[in-house]
Design a protein around this motif. Structure first.
Motif, PDB file in Angstrom:
ATOM      1  N   LYS A   1       0.865  -1.182   0.000  1.00  7.29           N
ATOM      2  CA  LYS A   1       0.000   0.000   0.000  1.00  7.29           C
ATOM      3  C   LYS A   1       0.901   1.231   0.000  1.00  7.29           C
ATOM      4  CE  LYS A   1      -3.488   2.336   2.829  1.00  7.29           C
ATOM      5  NZ  LYS A   1      -4.211   2.298   4.111  1.00  7.29           N
ATOM      6  N   VAL A   2       0.626   2.177  -0.946  1.00  6.91           N
ATOM      7  CA  VAL A   2       1.419   3.413  -1.028  1.00  6.91           C
ATOM      8  C   VAL A   2       0.763   4.424  -0.101  1.00  6.91           C
ATOM      9  CG1 VAL A   2       2.337   5.208  -2.517  1.00  6.91           C
ATOM     10  CG2 VAL A   2       2.033   2.881  -3.395  1.00  6.91           C
ATOM     11  N   LEU A   3       1.548   4.877   0.855  1.00  8.13           N
ATOM     12  CA  LEU A   3       1.029   5.844   1.817  1.00  8.13           C
ATOM     13  C   LEU A   3       1.175   7.238   1.224  1.00  8.13           C
ATOM     14  CD1 LEU A   3       2.491   4.476   5.153  1.00  8.13           C
ATOM     15  CD2 LEU A   3       0.198   4.171   4.263  1.00  8.13           C
ATOM     16  N   GLY A   4       0.057   7.904   1.046  1.00  5.62           N
ATOM     17  CA  GLY A   4       0.095   9.254   0.498  1.00  5.62           C
ATOM     18  C   GLY A   4       0.820  10.197   1.441  1.00  5.62           C
ATOM     19  N   THR A   5       1.762  11.031   0.882  1.00  5.96           N
ATOM     20  CA  THR A   5       2.470  12.020   1.699  1.00  5.96           C
ATOM     21  C   THR A   5       2.358  13.364   0.997  1.00  5.96           C
ATOM     22  OG1 THR A   5       4.552  11.568   0.588  1.00  5.96           O
ATOM     23  CG2 THR A   5       4.076  10.310   2.594  1.00  5.96           C
ATOM     24  N   ASN A   6       2.869  14.323   1.646  1.00  5.57           N
ATOM     25  CA  ASN A   6       2.802  15.673   1.072  1.00  5.57           C
ATOM     26  C   ASN A   6       3.976  15.848   0.120  1.00  5.57           C
ATOM     27  OD1 ASN A   6       1.941  18.231   0.633  1.00  5.57           O
ATOM     28  ND2 ASN A   6       2.626  19.058   2.596  1.00  5.57           N
ATOM     29  N   SER A   7       3.827  15.289  -1.041  1.00  8.53           N
ATOM     30  CA  SER A   7       4.966  15.286  -1.973  1.00  8.53           C
ATOM     31  C   SER A   7       4.850  16.368  -3.041  1.00  8.53           C
ATOM     32  CB  SER A   7       5.069  13.895  -2.624  1.00  8.53           C
ATOM     33  OG  SER A   7       3.871  13.589  -3.297  1.00  8.53           O
ATOM     34  N   ASN A   8       3.712  17.000  -3.175  1.00  6.86           N
ATOM     35  CA  ASN A   8       3.534  18.020  -4.198  1.00  6.86           C
ATOM     36  C   ASN A   8       3.235  19.360  -3.550  1.00  6.86           C
ATOM     37  OD1 ASN A   8       3.494  16.518  -6.896  1.00  6.86           O
ATOM     38  ND2 ASN A   8       2.105  15.302  -5.613  1.00  6.86           N
ATOM     39  N   PRO A   9       3.893  20.446  -4.018  1.00  7.11           N
ATOM     40  CA  PRO A   9       3.539  21.776  -3.519  1.00  7.11           C
ATOM     41  C   PRO A   9       2.332  22.311  -4.300  1.00  7.11           C
ATOM     42  CG  PRO A   9       5.356  21.970  -5.040  1.00  7.11           C
ATOM     43  CD  PRO A   9       5.033  20.510  -4.971  1.00  7.11           C
ATOM     44  N   PRO A  10       1.629  23.273  -3.703  1.00  8.73           N
ATOM     45  CA  PRO A  10       0.568  23.918  -4.495  1.00  8.73           C
ATOM     46  C   PRO A  10       1.192  24.634  -5.707  1.00  8.73           C
ATOM     47  CG  PRO A  10       0.379  24.443  -2.164  1.00  8.73           C
ATOM     48  CD  PRO A  10       1.720  23.822  -2.365  1.00  8.73           C
ATOM     49  N   GLU A  11       0.391  24.879  -6.749  1.00 13.29           N
ATOM     50  CA  GLU A  11       0.897  25.554  -7.950  1.00 13.29           C
ATOM     51  C   GLU A  11      -0.105  26.638  -8.349  1.00 13.29           C
ATOM     52  OE1 GLU A  11       2.149  24.288 -12.475  1.00 13.29           O
ATOM     53  OE2 GLU A  11       2.268  22.804 -10.858  1.00 13.29           O
ATOM     54  N   PHE A  12       0.417  27.931  -8.402  1.00 20.13           N
ATOM     55  CA  PHE A  12      -0.459  29.046  -8.770  1.00 20.13           C
ATOM     56  C   PHE A  12      -0.822  28.963 -10.228  1.00 20.13           C
ATOM     57  CE2 PHE A  12       1.200  30.900  -4.852  1.00 20.13           C
ATOM     58  CZ  PHE A  12       0.037  31.442  -4.315  1.00 20.13           C
ATOM     59  N   THR A  13      -1.983  29.489 -10.547  1.00 20.82           N
ATOM     60  CA  THR A  13      -2.451  29.452 -11.951  1.00 20.82           C
ATOM     61  C   THR A  13      -1.686  30.466 -12.821  1.00 20.82           C
ATOM     62  OG1 THR A  13      -4.205  30.983 -11.310  1.00 20.82           O
ATOM     63  CG2 THR A  13      -4.735  28.637 -11.307  1.00 20.82           C
ATOM     64  N   GLN A  14      -1.067  31.501 -12.173  1.00 14.47           N
ATOM     65  CA  GLN A  14      -0.264  32.474 -12.934  1.00 14.47           C
ATOM     66  C   GLN A  14       1.099  32.579 -12.274  1.00 14.47           C
ATOM     67  OE1 GLN A  14      -4.131  35.380 -13.310  1.00 14.47           O
ATOM     68  NE2 GLN A  14      -2.190  36.364 -13.499  1.00 14.47           N
ATOM     69  N   THR A  15       2.082  32.961 -13.073  1.00 13.54           N
ATOM     70  CA  THR A  15       3.438  33.100 -12.508  1.00 13.54           C
ATOM     71  C   THR A  15       3.535  34.406 -11.743  1.00 13.54           C
ATOM     72  OG1 THR A  15       4.165  34.058 -14.591  1.00 13.54           O
ATOM     73  CG2 THR A  15       4.499  31.671 -14.263  1.00 13.54           C
ATOM     74  N   ALA A  16       2.681  35.438 -12.068  1.00 17.19           N
ATOM     75  CA  ALA A  16       2.680  36.706 -11.329  1.00 17.19           C
ATOM     76  C   ALA A  16       1.308  37.345 -11.520  1.00 17.19           C
ATOM     77  CB  ALA A  16       3.772  37.644 -11.847  1.00 17.19           C
ATOM     78  N   TYR A  17       0.968  38.212 -10.578  1.00 21.98           N
ATOM     79  CA  TYR A  17      -0.327  38.885 -10.615  1.00 21.98           C
ATOM     80  C   TYR A  17      -0.085  40.396 -10.541  1.00 21.98           C
ATOM     81  CZ  TYR A  17      -2.440  34.322  -9.638  1.00 21.98           C
ATOM     82  OH  TYR A  17      -2.821  33.013  -9.693  1.00 21.98           O
ATOM     83  N   LYS A  18      -0.940  41.188 -11.290  1.00 21.69           N
ATOM     84  CA  LYS A  18      -0.868  42.660 -11.234  1.00 21.69           C
ATOM     85  C   LYS A  18      -2.278  43.205 -11.104  1.00 21.69           C
ATOM     86  CE  LYS A  18       3.421  43.459 -13.758  1.00 21.69           C
ATOM     87  NZ  LYS A  18       4.065  44.130 -14.901  1.00 21.69           N
ATOM     88  N   ALA A  19      -2.360  44.390 -10.357  1.00 22.68           N
ATOM     89  CA  ALA A  19      -3.663  45.032 -10.207  1.00 22.68           C
ATOM     90  C   ALA A  19      -3.435  46.480  -9.774  1.00 22.68           C
ATOM     91  CB  ALA A  19      -4.518  44.294  -9.199  1.00 22.68           C
TER      92      ALA A  19
END
Length: 1623
Positions: A453-471
């Motif tokens: 059984k593969v135990l799920g771990t926190n192996s992936n970081p979150p990923e933003f939908t844009q590389t930068a934001y401006k406003a």
């Protein structure tokens, strides 16, 4: 009368004689007429003369339990031939039955015709015709008048030629109709033979020579049976003869014997041997050769065969024919073997089962330890991380593990040797969450499943939908305005993929972010002028994973838009000052300055008011105020004061106006203008400065942002880690070895490290903790297999991208002492001659040890405790150190130990067995067992009889152990010895009268070579004379009588008995003994003189006579005996006091009884015979006035002429003394308490002849009013009971019926209206209830007076309540006390209105005196609470009167029963409570005292103790049933009042027998004699043991405990020892 008393005393004596239970039954049911036995066995010789009395071993007849019986005996059946007659003979209490042969009868007793008669004998009592019957079995004894006869007369046996010498081969049988010695005969061979011998009495034929089929195949023998009587009585009869035929057969003696050793062949063997089988057969020649060895079961496919190791060899090998199907029998085959020899007929061996196993699977089929292995692996796990280790058992060296083709196996690696499964690369759960692998052994015979059984771990970081934001947004936007939204996704599962947002700026920013939606909104009012215009936010997306959150950041740039939201502000306001009049036009007066925080437009100035004359000019841009027109002339000259209102505007907003008040002063003065500073510039500068700072910090964060969250560092092992370590091979599995510590300067997952062994772990011996880096042992190390490992330890971080570092670690496996030495052979064997020289080397053992150094250095020692051998501790060479002797020990098993020399660990060892077999040397001469012989032989034994077997033992082997016997002295030709068997025979008839003892010398010689050895022994043969004791001792009479006083000392002579024996020598010497009877142990007899003496204390009252059975026995070889019955009467001595039937008598008699009326019969008895009918009775106390008299002989108490008066004395306590007429006389006292019954001889008596009373007048009563009591009259009667019950009535003066009297109490009451001055006279009668009734009368005068006037003083009692006491014995009319009232002298009337229970009290109407009105009883009621009323006619008062009735001692204590009886065992320990005696006394508070008053036997008082307070009866001494079996005590209870009252009861304590006496022999030793020729069943001697217990406890059983008792047995009950076997 006297006769009846005598009968009573006799019955009481019998009661005492036969014990408690028997006695009571005998009294209730007279004992029946019965014989001592239901059957008697008697004897008489055949051909006996007339009037010969039969012999009987027991006393025959009837005990006379009634002296009036007259008995007669008669044979009523069984004597059809009229041979016998029954006679009576009476002595003491026994009537003997005697049976004799009749005279003058032609019929003769013939045992061979009829050997027994069963007679029925009837006894008749003449007076009552009561009958009893018994059976008499007459055994006719034998005389020797017949010869023995064989049955059958011919016998035939077949013997193998190898039959052992001394074997019983046959048994012949003859019978002689005579019995006992007369029926004895001897067997013998008619012709002498050395091959066989016959036992003279049993007929058993024994082989004495060695048979040889070749030499002789058939023996024919003739056997004689000769009557012993021929020699005994000199008669010459003929003997009988039988034939015995012996056939000799050739012998195949031994069956083959199989021994097998199974082997475990190597799988590499081409032709493996599965077992080696050896077949032995102890026969010689062809009989000992093996024909075949067969597999008879277990090989149904015929896969195995037996192969002889070499031609003619007795060793076979089990081999395979072709291939063997091991798969169907993985655990092996059970083969059953059987061997056959070449004998005729052939012998087969017992079957032997052997178990053969496969070379492949020595321990059975391979299987995995688990059918399914379950494991888990983390997503974080780096490459080469172990998952699970599978293991198949049993473990074979060639065992290999392989994966079956399954989809997931590409991700895993499998160590083919160890079964360790590892991952090849990190596994992502989102790709596959489960793997199912299948592992098999290389031969595909076993498999298992592995579920990972593969135990799920926190192996992936979150990923933003844009590389930068401006406003961007306008300043002054409301707080909470959303300015932008960000979004990130995380592919992990659960909380590991759950994303929240935060602003990560280190410095404060005026924004907040919604943690869940990512919406960014303002958190403050933003001012373009005072705050940074551009914001760079670090927005962080974090998951919720463990052990760390994965985070990612993105830059969001937010621009602030400027709005015109500020009005210009003047720096100075409210200016006042002067300007010179001569100020030139265009000259600057002042400069106004307004600041606008917005930077959108320039500020413009203008004068709003005060410059109507246009004297001043204001530059709109610079704000310079200058003089526009001269003040010296024109309109300006006229005005000296100007107030200017100046404003500033940015185009939209106007500043608050500035006022400048200017006063025109004289010329030539400078411009002097003073203004208020507003500080606007400074304030604005500070705000701008702060805004600039914030802006600067934002830039710094931008720089920091560049390096955050980047996996910048590679993990580093700590520099102090060693390059190599050492581990002992016995380090336990699971233990830690080294901490492979590494560090990573990064944080979070970038700095989170995991460890793996990347290489060098081919044996799967090591495992590293993925998380901690702790290196541990996974499976056992074995230095002997691998002594060095180089592990590649790799550490990975969990950053992205992942970075790793590795390090090599050398592990040196140190030796542990884990291998015991191993011998090169499983066991060792060596043969050594028993005369081998000392210090000779016989064998070398060798062992090896795989360990290193001292752990592998082997030393040897012998564990077996031996002084014969030693071993060289270094070389293993075994030597002889002490002479050997095969005969003492033919084989030595030496346990040899090989031990390593480990120093720091426990030493290991192994052992091996060395078998040293000794070869024989002829070094022992034959040895006789026993060294010399003694034997006794009857002189009449026939020739050829074997009288003994010589036994010589030679411990050597082979011919050296074969013994030959020879006789060096032939005993004058009477004896011979068989050279092979050692049988010593009689070869010539013996004669006791010629020679009694022979001394023979016998030699035993072995056949050893080169020198034979021999030894000698001596045989003493004693010739035994045969029995010639023909006459038993004879007494002149069959019974005699003796007498002895009961108090004679022990050892007193009683009488002498004498018998005569007609034999001479020892056969005529007589010895006397007492063997039976009630007097065994009480009397003894001198065995030589026949004088009978006492040996115990006699007591006629316990036993009045004894019977003894005295035997006279001669000293013959077979002793003969006869017996006589002795009756000994014990004569009386006055040693008992009389005893009354009751301890106390309670008769009753009417008062005024006339003379000679019987009162009570005193019954007494005395156990002494001298006191029969001779007791004297006398009243010795309590009769001073002579009211009673007693008959001195009968004990009857009667009245005298003096009249008894109950009223004068209601009870008379008499003491009666009963005296016997013995010398000195003995007496006892009985108490008689005579109760006098009442007669109605007293009439009732009133207390006054007439009563006079004055009562106040009574008003006319209302209708239905109650009668009111007026007065109570009281009468008394001296009688008791009904005679004293008084009834009252009004006889006269009640004409109108207005008065009423209570019949029982005498209270007169009335409803009558009585006016003052009236007068009533009543005549009242009192009558008792006796027969006849008696009565008396009185008069009651009632004077009615006027009601007294109310008293001036109120009346009252002198006391608040009154207390009086009265004795319960106080008579009626006794004055108790006076109720006194104040003031004195006032006329009063008293009444008892309450509490007067049963009207026991009365109060005098006028005086208040309280008297007893009825007899009192404190036991019935002892406290009264009376309510007394006193009235003066107008006033009534009440008081309480308490009267206590005091108890007098008017009741005698009463026992709960008049007779207590208890049964206790004689082993009751002292101070044991055996009985609780209780008495009650109806008098109040009387404490009772118990005492033991007397006993029948004075000794009884010492045996018991009575608690005076509780009545608990305890034993005070040890009891003995045999000394006194019944204790009769008289117990007294008395109260402690005056006068003292007593009572008596009797206690009967029956002491039951317990087995507390061990039997005791009448002599400390007994000596008996028996000749070898004595017949079986002959009496050898009699031992007698006695037991003082009673009943079953006194039954004695005899047994022979030790000694040579084979030939003897013991009649367990009859005390005789008899011969139980012969020869």
């Amino acid at each position: 009368m006297g006769r009846h008393l005598a009968l009573l005393l006799l019955l009481l004596l019998l009661l005492q004689h036969f014990g408690d239970s028997d006695g009571s039954q005998r009294l209730e049911h007279p004992p029946p007429l019965q014989f001592t036995h239901f059957q008697y066995n008697v004897t008489v010789h055949e051909n006996s003369a007339a009037k010969t009395y039969v012999g009987h071993p027991v006393k025959m007849g009837i005990y006379i339990t009634n002296p009036l019986w007259e008995l007669r005996y008669k044979i009523v059946s069984g004597d059809n031939e009229n041979l016998f007659k029954a006679e009576e003979y009476i002595l003491g209490d026994f009537c003997f039955l005697r049976i004799r042969t009749k005279g003058g009868n032609t019929a003769i007793l013939n045992r061979e015709v009829k050997d027994h008669y069963t007679l029925i004998v009837k006894a008749v009592e003449k007076n009552t015709n009561v009958e009893a019957r018994t059976k008499v079995r007459v055994q006719v004894l034998d005389t020797n008048d017949l010869r023995p006869l064989f049955s059958p007369t011919s016998y035939s046996v077949s013997l193998p030629e190898n039959t052992a010498i001394r074997t019983s081969i046959a048994r012949v049988s003859a019978t002689d109709a005579d019995i006992g010695t007369n029926g004895e005969f001897y067997y013998s061979f008619k012709d002498r033979t050395d091959m066989f011998a016959i036992h003279p009495t049993s007929g058993t034929v024994v082989l004495t020579g060695r048979l040889d089929y070749v030499e002789t195949q058939l023996y024919e023998l003739e056997i004689l049976a000769v009557d012993r009587g021929m020699k005994l009585y000199g008669s010459s009869g003929i003997s009988s003869m039988a034939k015995l035929t012996v056939h000799v057969e050739q012998a195949n003696e031994c069956a083959p014997v199989i021994t097998a050793v199974t082997l475990s062949p190597s799988e590499l063997d081409k032709d493996p041997t599965y077992a080696i089988v050896t077949v032995d057969d102890c026969d010689q020649g062809a009989n000992g050769e093996i024909a075949s060895l067969s597999i008879v079961a277990g090989d149904f496919l015929q896969q195995f065969r037996t192969v002889r190791s070499s031609p003619g060899s007795k060793e076979y090998k089990i081999k395979a024919l072709n291939g063997i199907d091991w798969d169907s029998h993985p655990s092996g085959y059970n083969l059953t073997l059987q061997a056959k020899d070449k004998g005729t007929p052939p012998q087969f061996s017992s079957v032997k089962v052997i178990h053969v196993t496969s070379p492949h699977f020595k321990a059975g089929p391979v299987r995995f330890e688990k059918d399914i292995y379950r494991a888990e692996i983390s997503e974080f796990a780096p490459p080469n991380t172990p998952v699970v280790m599978v293991k198949a058992v049993p473990s074979y060296p060639h065992l290999r593990y392989v994966f079956k083709s399954t989809p997931g196996k590409a991700k895993f690696s499998l160590n083919h040797n160890t079964g360790l499964i590892s991952i090849l690369e990190p596994i992502k759960r989102q790709q596959t969450s489960h793997f199912e692998l299948e592992v098999t052994t290389s031969d595909r015979k076993a498999s298992t499943k592995v579920l990972v059984k593969v135990l799920g771990t926190n192996s992936n970081p979150p990923e933003f939908t844009q590389t930068a934001y401006k406003a961007s947004f306008d300043e002054n936007a409301p707080i909470g305005t959303t300015v932008m939204r960000v979004s990130a996704i995380d592919p992990d599962e659960g909380e590991n993929g759950y994303v929240t947002y935060s602003i990560a700026n280190l410095n404060h920013v005026p924004f907040v972010i919604d943690h869940f939606t990512g919406a960014v909104s303002t958190s403050e009012n933003l001012d373009y002028e005072l705050m940074p215009r551009v914001y760079t936010l670090r927005i962080r997306a974090s998951d919720w994973g463990l052990p760390y959150r994965r985070e990612v950041e993105v830059l969001a740039t937010i621009t602030l838009n400027n709005l015109n939201d500020n009005t210009p502000l003047f720096e100075k306001i409210n200016c006042e000052g002067t300007i010179p009049r001569d100020l030139g036009v265009g000259e600057q007066i002042t400069t106004v300055s307004a600041i606008d925080a917005d930077e959108l437009q320039l500020v413009r100035y203008q004068i709003e008011a005060g410059n109507e004359l246009d004297l001043f000019g204001l530059n709109p841009n610079s704000g310079v105020l200058s003089l526009k027109q001269s003040l010296m002339d024109g309109l300006g000259a006229k005005v000296s004061f100007h107030s200017l209102r100046i404003t500033a505007t940015d185009g939209e907003n106007f500043a608050t106006p500035l006022y400048i008040n200017i006063t025109v002063a004289a010329s030539r003065k400078p411009v002097n203008l003073q203004c208020e500073e507003t500080g606007v510039a400074k304030m604005l500068a500070e705000k701008l400065l702060q805004a600039n700072k914030l802006h600067g910090q934002g830039e710094a964060e931008d720089i920091f942002f560049d390096s955050h969250s980047v996996n910048a560092h590679v993990p580093q092992f700590r520099s102090t880690l060693p390059a190599g370590i050492e581990v002992k091979e016995n380090h336990p599995v699971g233990s830690s070895i080294i901490f492979m510590n590494a560090t990573d300067l990064d944080s979070g997952f970038n700095g989170k490290l995991v460890y793996a062994i990347s290489g060098g772990n081919e044996d799967s011996c090591f495992i590293i903790d993925m998380e901690t880096g702790m290196l541990k042992i996974l499976s056992s190390l074995d230095r002997e297999t691998t002594d060095r490992y180089t592990l590649n330890i790799t550490v990975f971080d969990l950053g992205i991208p992942q970075k790793a570092a590795w390090r090599l670690l050398d592990i040196i496996v140190l030796d542990a002492n884990d291998n015991p030495p191993e011998f090169l052979q499983e066991s060792y064997f060596v043969e050594v001659s028993e005369d081998k020289e000392i210090n000779s080397e016989i064998i070398q053992v060798e062992a090896t040890d795989k360990d290193l150094g001292p752990n592998g250095h082997v030393t040897y020692s012998i564990l077996t405790d031996t002084d014969k051998f030693s071993i060289d501790s270094t070389t293993g060479v075994v030597k002889i150190i002490h002479p050997l002797d095969r005969e003492l020990q033919h084989v030595h098993y030496l346990k040899i130990e090989a031990r390593d020399q480990a120093k720091e660990e426990p030493q290991l060892f192994s052992t091996v067995l060395l078998k040293v077999s000794l070869e024989d040397v002829n070094d022992n001469p034959p040895k006789f067992i026993p060294p010399n012989y003694r034997v006794k032989v009857r002189e009449d034994l026939p020739e050829g009889t074997i009288i003994m077997w010589l036994e010589a033992y030679d411990p050597d082997l082979g011919q050296s152990s074969q013994v030959r016997y020879s006789l060096m002295d032939h005993g004058e030709g009477h004896f011979d010895v068989d050279k092979l068997s050692g049988a010593v025979r009689i070869v010539q008839q013996l004669d006791f009268e010629k020679k009694q003892v022979y001394n023979l010398t016998v030699r035993a010689k072995d056949k050893g070579k080169p020198v034979s050895l021999s030894s000698t022994c001596y045989v003493e043969i004693e010739v035994i004379d045969v029995n010639e004791n023909l006459h038993p001792p004879v007494f002149s009479s069959f019974v005699e009588k003796g007498a002895v006083k009961e108090d004679v000392p022990i050892g007193s002579s009683v009488m002498t008995v004498s018998a005569h024996d007609e034999d001479t020598g020892r056969d005529g010497e007589i010895r006397y003994s007492i063997r039976d009877g009630s007097g065994v142990g009480v009397f003894k007899i001198d065995e030589e003189t026949g004088v009978i003496e006492t040996s115990d204390r006699l007591d006629r009252e316990s036993t009045s006579h004894y019977w003894l059975t005295v035997y006279a026995t001669d000293q013959g070889v077979v002793p003969l005996s006869s017996f006589i019955e002795i009756y000994i009467e014990v004569e009386d001595v006055n040693d008992n006091a009389p005893q009354t039937s009751e301890p106390v008598y309670y008769p009753e008699i009417m008062e005024n009884s006339p003379k000679d009326i019987p009162v009570v019969q005193i019954e007494a008895f005395d156990p002494d015979s001298s006191s029969d009918d001779k007791l004297t009775y006398k009243i010795t106390s309590g009769n001073p006035q002579g009211f009673f008299s007693i008959h001195p002989k009968t004990g009857l108490i009667t009245t005298t002429s003096r009249k008894l008066d109950r009223e004068q004395q209601d009870e008379h306590i008499l003491e009666v003394t009963v005296t016997d007429n013995g010398t000195p006389p003995r007496s006892t006292i009985a108490r008689v308490i005579v109760k006098i019954l009442d007669e109605n001889d007293n009439k009732p008596q009133f207390l006054q002849k007439f009563y006079k009373i004055r009562l106040p007048e009574r008003e006319k009563p209302e209708r239905n009013s109650k009668r009111e009591p007026l007065y109570r009259v009281v009468a008394t009667d001296k009688d008791e009971g009904p005679n004293a019950e008084i009834s009252y009535s009004i006889e006269d003066g009640n004409d109108n019926g207005k008065f009423f009297i209570e019949p029982k109490t005498g209270v007169v009451s009335s409803k009558k209206f009585s006016a003052a001055g009236e007068y009533d006279i009543l005549s009242i009668k009192a009558v008792d209830n006796g027969r006849p009734q008696k009565s008396s009368t009185t008069r009651l005068h009632i004077e009615w007076i006027s009601k007294p006037k109310p008293s001036l003083e109120p009346i009252s009692f002198e006391e608040s309540f009154f207390t009086f006491t009265v004795m319960e014995s106080d008579p009626v009319a006794h004055m108790i006390g006076v109720i006194s009232v104040e003031p004195a002298g006032t006329p009063l009337w008293f009444d008892i209105i309450g509490g007067n229970y049963d009207s026991h009290f009365d109060v005098d109407k006028g005086t208040g005196t309280i008297i007893v009105a009825k007899p009192l009883d404190a036991e019935q009621k002892s406290n009264y609470n009376l309510t007394v009323e006193a009235t003066d006619g107008t006033t009534t008062i009440l008081t309480q009167v308490f009267i206590k009735v005091i108890d007098t001692n008017d009741h005698r204590p009463q026992f709960s029963t008049s007779k207590y009886e208890v049964v206790i065992p004689e082993d009751t320990v002292p101070e044991t409570e055996i009985l609780q005696i209780s008495a009650v006394d109806r008098d109040e508070k009387n404490k009772l005292i118990y005492t033991l008053q007397s006993s029948i036997d004075p000794l009884s008082l010492k045996k018991f103790r009575l608690d005076p307070a509780t009545g608990s009866l305890c034993t005070s001494e040890k009891l003995d049933h045999e000394a006194i079996h019944q204790h009769v005590l008289t117990v007294m209870v008395r109260d402690q009042d005056v006068p003292v009252k007593r009572n008596f009861a009797r206690i009967v304590i029956n002491v039951s027998d317990t087995n507390d006496h061990a039997p005791w022999f009448t002599s400390s030793s007994y000596e008996g004699r028996v000749y070898e020729s004595a017949a079986v069943g002959s009496v050898v001697l009699q031992v007698t043991a006695l037991d003082k217990d009673k009943g079953k406890n006194a039954e004695v059983l005899y047994s022979i405990e030790s000694g040579i008792f084979g030939p003897f047995n013991l009649l367990k009950h009859i005390f005789f020892s008899k011969i139980s076997s012969r020869y």
